[in-house]
Motif scaffolding. Sequence first.
Motif, mmCIF file in Angstrom:
data_model
loop_
_atom_site.group_PDB
_atom_site.id
_atom_site.type_symbol
_atom_site.label_atom_id
_atom_site.label_comp_id
_atom_site.label_asym_id
_atom_site.label_seq_id
_atom_site.Cartn_x
_atom_site.Cartn_y
_atom_site.Cartn_z
ATOM 1 N N UNK A 10 0.822 -1.200 0.000
ATOM 2 C CA UNK A 10 0.000 0.000 0.000
ATOM 3 C C UNK A 10 0.857 1.251 0.000
ATOM 4 N N UNK A 11 0.551 2.180 -0.909
ATOM 5 C CA UNK A 11 1.341 3.391 -1.101
ATOM 6 C C UNK A 11 0.488 4.633 -0.880
ATOM 7 N N UNK A 12 1.090 5.627 -0.228
ATOM 8 C CA UNK A 12 0.499 6.951 -0.142
ATOM 9 C C UNK A 12 1.468 7.913 -0.824
ATOM 10 N N UNK A 13 0.931 8.846 -1.595
ATOM 11 C CA UNK A 13 1.742 9.876 -2.250
ATOM 12 C C UNK A 13 1.591 11.165 -1.450
ATOM 13 N N UNK A 14 2.718 11.732 -1.047
ATOM 14 C CA UNK A 14 2.720 12.964 -0.257
ATOM 15 C C UNK A 14 3.137 14.109 -1.175
ATOM 16 N N UNK A 15 2.197 14.989 -1.460
ATOM 17 C CA UNK A 15 2.445 16.091 -2.391
ATOM 18 C C UNK A 15 1.890 15.726 -3.755
ATOM 19 N N UNK A 16 1.033 16.560 -4.290
ATOM 20 C CA UNK A 16 0.394 16.237 -5.563
ATOM 21 C C UNK A 16 0.624 17.326 -6.609
ATOM 22 N N UNK A 17 1.841 17.874 -6.577
ATOM 23 C CA UNK A 17 2.242 18.786 -7.650
ATOM 24 C C UNK A 17 2.589 17.948 -8.874
ATOM 25 N N UNK A 18 3.526 18.417 -9.637
ATOM 26 C CA UNK A 18 3.884 17.723 -10.882
ATOM 27 C C UNK A 18 4.392 16.301 -10.626
ATOM 28 N N UNK A 23 3.399 10.373 -10.230
ATOM 29 C CA UNK A 23 3.459 9.151 -9.419
ATOM 30 C C UNK A 23 2.075 8.539 -9.264
ATOM 31 N N UNK A 24 1.072 9.360 -8.976
ATOM 32 C CA UNK A 24 -0.288 8.833 -8.827
ATOM 33 C C UNK A 24 -0.777 8.221 -10.128
ATOM 34 N N UNK A 25 -0.545 8.894 -11.235
ATOM 35 C CA UNK A 25 -0.953 8.352 -12.539
ATOM 36 C C UNK A 25 -0.305 6.998 -12.776
ATOM 37 N N UNK A 39 -2.132 2.047 -4.781
ATOM 38 C CA UNK A 39 -2.285 3.426 -4.315
ATOM 39 C C UNK A 39 -3.445 3.492 -3.330
ATOM 40 N N UNK A 40 -3.134 3.838 -2.085
ATOM 41 C CA UNK A 40 -4.130 3.917 -1.018
ATOM 42 C C UNK A 40 -4.741 5.305 -0.945
ATOM 43 N N UNK A 41 -3.918 6.338 -1.135
ATOM 44 C CA UNK A 41 -4.416 7.696 -1.039
ATOM 45 C C UNK A 41 -3.295 8.686 -1.234
ATOM 46 N N UNK A 42 -3.611 9.950 -1.029
ATOM 47 C CA UNK A 42 -2.595 10.995 -1.136
ATOM 48 C C UNK A 42 -2.749 11.973 0.014
#
Length: 161
Positions: A10-18, A23-25, A39-42
């Motif tokens: 399970x992954x969380x992405x911290x920061x959703x700029x470029x 990374x989320x895509x 992907x669990x969340x951001x």
Amino acid sequence: MEAEPVRKLGVVVVGVGRAGSVRMRDLQNPEGSSVCLKLIGFVSRRELGSIADVQQMSLEDALSSPEVEVAFICSETSSHECYIRQFLSAGKHVLVEYPMTLSLAAAQEVWDLAHEKGKVLHEEHIELLMEEFAFLKKEVVGKELLKGSLHFTGQFSVQTH
């Protein structure tokens, strides 16, 4: 014979700029490197609710959730060290965008913390994985590099002779 299902981390992405958006895509792509990642969340300072059906979560929830095993830190550089320390201390693996920290001493401290916790700490330079960079590498083979710059705007500039 049927293959066993792959356990996904399970992954969380911290920061959703470029970088975080890329990374989320990529994590939502069922092919390639995300085959073992879910992907669990951001996490974002801004209240965004959700992005492309991925729910925002608080930093506290990301740190305490047993479902989150890995943090991809894609925030502004000045916050990298703090997030690394928090996620490693919470027992999570960390992938962080370059630069990991703002000083060599801090980098050594977080490497030591990762070792102490038995967790992976990986620093990555996302633009070095982009198609444009691969193209530029081919373009400069056999040439003398006079000047170059790499900007995280998706634009590259190189002078050779």
